[in-house]
Design a protein around this motif. Structure first.
Motif, PDB file in Angstrom:
ATOM      1  N   SER A   7       0.835  -1.202   0.000  1.00 51.07           N
ATOM      2  CA  SER A   7       0.000   0.000   0.000  1.00 51.07           C
ATOM      3  C   SER A   7       0.865   1.245   0.000  1.00 51.07           C
ATOM      4  CB  SER A   7      -0.862   0.003   1.280  1.00 51.07           C
ATOM      5  OG  SER A   7      -1.583   1.204   1.422  1.00 51.07           O
ATOM      6  N   PRO A   8       0.314   2.392  -0.441  1.00 51.74           N
ATOM      7  CA  PRO A   8       0.943   3.662  -0.073  1.00 51.74           C
ATOM      8  C   PRO A   8       0.976   3.742   1.453  1.00 51.74           C
ATOM      9  CG  PRO A   8      -0.820   3.996  -1.667  1.00 51.74           C
ATOM     10  CD  PRO A   8      -0.934   2.583  -1.210  1.00 51.74           C
ATOM     11  N   TYR A   9       1.904   4.526   1.985  1.00 51.27           N
ATOM     12  CA  TYR A   9       2.048   4.544   3.437  1.00 51.27           C
ATOM     13  C   TYR A   9       2.710   5.839   3.861  1.00 51.27           C
ATOM     14  CZ  TYR A   9       2.038   1.946   7.863  1.00 51.27           C
ATOM     15  OH  TYR A   9       1.764   1.505   9.136  1.00 51.27           O
ATOM     16  N   PRO A  10       2.337   6.359   5.037  1.00 53.77           N
ATOM     17  CA  PRO A  10       3.005   7.569   5.524  1.00 53.77           C
ATOM     18  C   PRO A  10       4.516   7.358   5.614  1.00 53.77           C
ATOM     19  CG  PRO A  10       1.066   7.072   6.843  1.00 53.77           C
ATOM     20  CD  PRO A  10       1.291   5.894   5.936  1.00 53.77           C
ATOM     21  N   PRO A  11       5.267   8.441   5.381  1.00 54.44           N
ATOM     22  CA  PRO A  11       4.859   9.841   5.341  1.00 54.44           C
ATOM     23  C   PRO A  11       4.287  10.331   4.008  1.00 54.44           C
ATOM     24  CG  PRO A  11       7.231   9.689   5.178  1.00 54.44           C
ATOM     25  CD  PRO A  11       6.743   8.295   5.402  1.00 54.44           C
ATOM     26  N   VAL A  73      -1.315 -11.654   2.735  1.00 53.95           N
ATOM     27  CA  VAL A  73      -0.898 -10.411   2.087  1.00 53.95           C
ATOM     28  C   VAL A  73      -2.152  -9.596   1.805  1.00 53.95           C
ATOM     29  CG1 VAL A  73       0.122  -9.358   0.032  1.00 53.95           C
ATOM     30  CG2 VAL A  73       1.206 -11.355   1.085  1.00 53.95           C
ATOM     31  N   HIS A  74      -2.163  -8.330   2.227  1.00 56.52           N
ATOM     32  CA  HIS A  74      -3.334  -7.471   2.028  1.00 56.52           C
ATOM     33  C   HIS A  74      -2.932  -6.287   1.161  1.00 56.52           C
ATOM     34  CE1 HIS A  74      -7.099  -5.417   3.986  1.00 56.52           C
ATOM     35  NE2 HIS A  74      -7.090  -5.327   2.663  1.00 56.52           N
ATOM     36  N   VAL A  75      -3.473  -6.233  -0.057  1.00 58.35           N
ATOM     37  CA  VAL A  75      -3.209  -5.155  -1.007  1.00 58.35           C
ATOM     38  C   VAL A  75      -4.276  -4.081  -0.844  1.00 58.35           C
ATOM     39  CG1 VAL A  75      -2.904  -4.550  -3.436  1.00 58.35           C
ATOM     40  CG2 VAL A  75      -2.228  -6.832  -2.615  1.00 58.35           C
ATOM     41  N   GLN A  76      -3.858  -2.829  -0.681  1.00 56.04           N
ATOM     42  CA  GLN A  76      -4.792  -1.699  -0.612  1.00 56.04           C
ATOM     43  C   GLN A  76      -4.694  -0.984  -1.953  1.00 56.04           C
ATOM     44  OE1 GLN A  76      -6.729  -1.097   2.026  1.00 56.04           O
ATOM     45  NE2 GLN A  76      -5.825  -2.522   3.493  1.00 56.04           N
ATOM     46  N   PHE A  77      -5.712  -1.173  -2.812  1.00 52.31           N
ATOM     47  CA  PHE A  77      -5.545  -0.819  -4.223  1.00 52.31           C
ATOM     48  C   PHE A  77      -6.459   0.296  -4.696  1.00 52.31           C
ATOM     49  CE2 PHE A  77      -6.096  -1.295  -8.809  1.00 52.31           C
ATOM     50  CZ  PHE A  77      -4.779  -1.344  -9.220  1.00 52.31           C
ATOM     51  N   ALA A  78      -5.880   1.193  -5.463  1.00 45.57           N
ATOM     52  CA  ALA A  78      -6.556   2.128  -6.353  1.00 45.57           C
ATOM     53  C   ALA A  78      -5.510   2.560  -7.364  1.00 45.57           C
ATOM     54  CB  ALA A  78      -7.118   3.330  -5.605  1.00 45.57           C
ATOM     55  N   ALA A 102      -7.476  -8.164  -1.227  1.00 43.29           N
ATOM     56  CA  ALA A 102      -7.322  -6.810  -1.782  1.00 43.29           C
ATOM     57  C   ALA A 102      -8.533  -5.967  -1.404  1.00 43.29           C
ATOM     58  CB  ALA A 102      -7.166  -6.848  -3.300  1.00 43.29           C
ATOM     59  N   THR A 103      -8.268  -4.790  -0.863  1.00 44.87           N
ATOM     60  CA  THR A 103      -9.318  -3.801  -0.665  1.00 44.87           C
ATOM     61  C   THR A 103      -9.302  -2.867  -1.862  1.00 44.87           C
ATOM     62  OG1 THR A 103      -9.215  -3.884   1.748  1.00 44.87           O
ATOM     63  CG2 THR A 103     -10.141  -1.892   0.760  1.00 44.87           C
ATOM     64  N   LEU A 104     -10.427  -2.758  -2.549  1.00 46.43           N
ATOM     65  CA  LEU A 104     -10.558  -1.939  -3.749  1.00 46.43           C
ATOM     66  C   LEU A 104     -11.210  -0.621  -3.350  1.00 46.43           C
ATOM     67  CD1 LEU A 104     -11.863  -4.733  -6.153  1.00 46.43           C
ATOM     68  CD2 LEU A 104      -9.487  -4.165  -5.533  1.00 46.43           C
ATOM     69  N   HIS A 105     -10.416   0.429  -3.261  1.00 43.83           N
ATOM     70  CA  HIS A 105     -10.893   1.693  -2.723  1.00 43.83           C
ATOM     71  C   HIS A 105     -11.648   2.532  -3.749  1.00 43.83           C
ATOM     72  CE1 HIS A 105      -8.840   1.686   1.254  1.00 43.83           C
ATOM     73  NE2 HIS A 105      -8.004   0.870   0.629  1.00 43.83           N
ATOM     74  N   GLU A 106     -11.354   2.367  -5.046  1.00 42.79           N
ATOM     75  CA  GLU A 106     -11.958   3.250  -6.042  1.00 42.79           C
ATOM     76  C   GLU A 106     -12.329   2.492  -7.314  1.00 42.79           C
ATOM     77  OE1 GLU A 106      -9.549   6.712  -6.764  1.00 42.79           O
ATOM     78  OE2 GLU A 106      -9.385   7.211  -4.651  1.00 42.79           O
ATOM     79  N   VAL A 107     -12.884   1.307  -7.165  1.00 42.97           N
ATOM     80  CA  VAL A 107     -13.150   0.486  -8.341  1.00 42.97           C
ATOM     81  C   VAL A 107     -14.130   1.171  -9.288  1.00 42.97           C
ATOM     82  CG1 VAL A 107     -14.903  -0.836  -7.076  1.00 42.97           C
ATOM     83  CG2 VAL A 107     -13.896  -1.789  -9.139  1.00 42.97           C
ATOM     84  N   SER A 108     -15.167   1.809  -8.770  1.00 44.00           N
ATOM     85  CA  SER A 108     -16.150   2.444  -9.660  1.00 44.00           C
ATOM     86  C   SER A 108     -15.536   3.613 -10.411  1.00 44.00           C
ATOM     87  CB  SER A 108     -17.369   2.924  -8.847  1.00 44.00           C
ATOM     88  OG  SER A 108     -17.982   1.838  -8.194  1.00 44.00           O
ATOM     89  N   ARG A 109     -14.807   4.458  -9.693  1.00 42.24           N
ATOM     90  CA  ARG A 109     -14.196   5.633 -10.323  1.00 42.24           C
ATOM     91  C   ARG A 109     -13.113   5.221 -11.315  1.00 42.24           C
ATOM     92  NH1 ARG A 109     -11.855  10.358  -6.600  1.00 42.24           N
ATOM     93  NH2 ARG A 109     -14.081  10.750  -6.358  1.00 42.24           N
ATOM     94  N   ASP A 110     -12.269   4.263 -10.932  1.00 42.28           N
ATOM     95  CA  ASP A 110     -11.177   3.844 -11.818  1.00 42.28           C
ATOM     96  C   ASP A 110     -11.708   3.241 -13.111  1.00 42.28           C
ATOM     97  OD1 ASP A 110      -9.179   4.687 -10.112  1.00 42.28           O
ATOM     98  OD2 ASP A 110      -8.755   2.699  -9.292  1.00 42.28           O
ATOM     99  N   THR A 111     -12.708   2.377 -12.999  1.00 40.45           N
ATOM    100  CA  THR A 111     -13.200   1.723 -14.211  1.00 40.45           C
ATOM    101  C   THR A 111     -13.993   2.686 -15.084  1.00 40.45           C
ATOM    102  OG1 THR A 111     -15.102   0.873 -12.945  1.00 40.45           O
ATOM    103  CG2 THR A 111     -13.203  -0.586 -13.209  1.00 40.45           C
TER     104      THR A 111
END
Length: 379
Positions: A7-11, A73-78, A102-111
């Motif tokens: 995933s993206p991650y801080p900072p 393994v947990h993918v946080q995807f957009a 995988a958590t799909l955070h923006e599947v509707s917007r991305d597609t």
């Protein structure tokens, strides 16, 4: 269990990164071990980050799996989260014998934005996962429309606790010259789909007496993109410029305030200063901003797109997208029926403990169901 997040991650300044950071630490607090492969390298990354995609790609993930030996393994995807590396992430990770969620955070917007290639990308990602998580029923419907056979679990977006406050509402009012005006807060990344132009058009039709006591604060900046996806960053800058021009055309230059990037310490102060949070989105998967507003007890005016329709079902200030006249009516109604300052009564939200527990249940389910002898191979 041992959970490895990709995933993206801080900072890094990324909403999905913040989501992962909060969730991972909640999972750790429940007695599990965590590690993170970040989307991009950063010398300021915290100790749980054991690698970054960088130029290593799948080799980096494979090495992290060998060292950490995760149970899941947990993918946080957009797509915006990984940019040009999205296809690389969508390929089944080199994790033989380890289930992938995988958590799909923006599947509707991305597609919707990427059309055919976007749909193919999500089909590729889903084919390599043992369980998909989405935040809304609308997102699950999008998966069904794509013809995906993967099992999808709906776990609503939690309201993450804000960082410790270092600023105050009074300080922000002084810094940005807001005086005693009532603040309509548009918080978060500036994006063409968030309907800021509809908000300007709506405010332009408010009665003069109402308009004189209102400021629209756009608290955020354009999201930084990488690689070929910088074209979308450029589009969002053009959108911001168009919104500024529109405000000048309607004589609203002094009613519209752009703050730029909001430091973590000012987040709570902006919600404290707000009379209402306005989400005039034209499309949306879900909204962490909406959950923050509800947690702070600030009234929300939102369009009925994506998960917002579910979140604000029955609200008197839920309006259709792309309708500045209806937005203006909602603003006028809210300003005449609520106190001059944002409320302090918290409304029910999906709490972090619930989300962490339900996510861990998904981990346990895929771990218990899959053994080296029955794990499906990627097509």
């Amino acid at each position: 269990m041992r959970i490895l997040y990709l995933s993206p991650y801080p900072p890094a300044r990324d909403g999905i990164g913040t989501y992962t950071h909060v969730l991972a630490h909640a999972v750790r607090a429940r007695g599990h071990e965590i590690a993170v492969i970040a989307a991009r390298p950063d010398p300021g990354a915290p100790e749980e980050v054991v690698g970054a995609l960088g130029g290593g790609g799948e080799a980096t993930l494979r090495a992290a799996v060998a060292r950490f030996r995760p149970d899941v393994v947990h993918v946080q995807f957009a797509v915006p989260a990984f940019g040009a590396r999205s296809l690389e992430v969508a390929r089944r990770p080199a994790t033989p014998g380890v289930p992938v969620v995988a958590t799909l955070h923006e599947v509707s917007r991305d597609t919707a934005l990427l059309r055919g290639p976007g749909r193919a990308l999500y089909r590729r990602l889903a084919s390599g996962c043992d369980r998909l998580i989405v935040h809304t029923r609308a997102a699950r419907d999008t998966l069904a429309a794509l013809g995906l056979d993967a099992e999808a679990t709906v776990i609503p977006h939690f309201s993450s606790p804000p960082p410790p406050a270092t600023g105050t509402a009074a300080g922000l009012r002084t810094r940005f010259g807001l005086g005693d005006d009532r603040v309509l807060l548009a918080f978060g990344h500036i994006h063409v789909s968030k309907g800021l132009d509809d908000l300007v058009r709506a405010v332009a039709t408010l009665p003069p007496a109402t308009l004189a006591g209102v400021r629209v604060v756009v608290a955020g900046a354009v999201r930084r993109r990488h690689g070929p996806f910088r074209v979308f960053e450029a589009r969002d800058y053009l959108h911001e410029a168009a919104v500024r021009r529109l405000a000048r055309r309607h004589g609203l230059r002094d009613r519209l305030v752009f703050t730029g990037y909001v430091p973590d310490g000012d987040i709570a102060a902006w919600f404290d200063a707000a009379a209402a949070v306005v989400l005039p989105y034209r499309d949306a998967e879900q909204s962490g901003v909406a959950n923050l507003a509800r947690a702070f007890g600030v009234p929300v005016i939102a369009t009925t797109v994506g998960g917002l329709a579910e979140l604000f079902e029955g609200s008197p200030w839920a309006i259709p997208p792309g309708a500045p006249d209806r937005l203006a009516t909602a603003i006028s109604d809210l300003l005449t029926t609520t106190p001059r300052t944002g409320g302090t009564t918290r409304t029910p939200v999906t709490d972090l403990d619930t989300v962490a527990a339900r996510t861990i249940a998904v981990y346990e389910a895929v771990r218990g169901r899959l053994t080296p002898g029955n794990r499906p191979d990627a097509p």
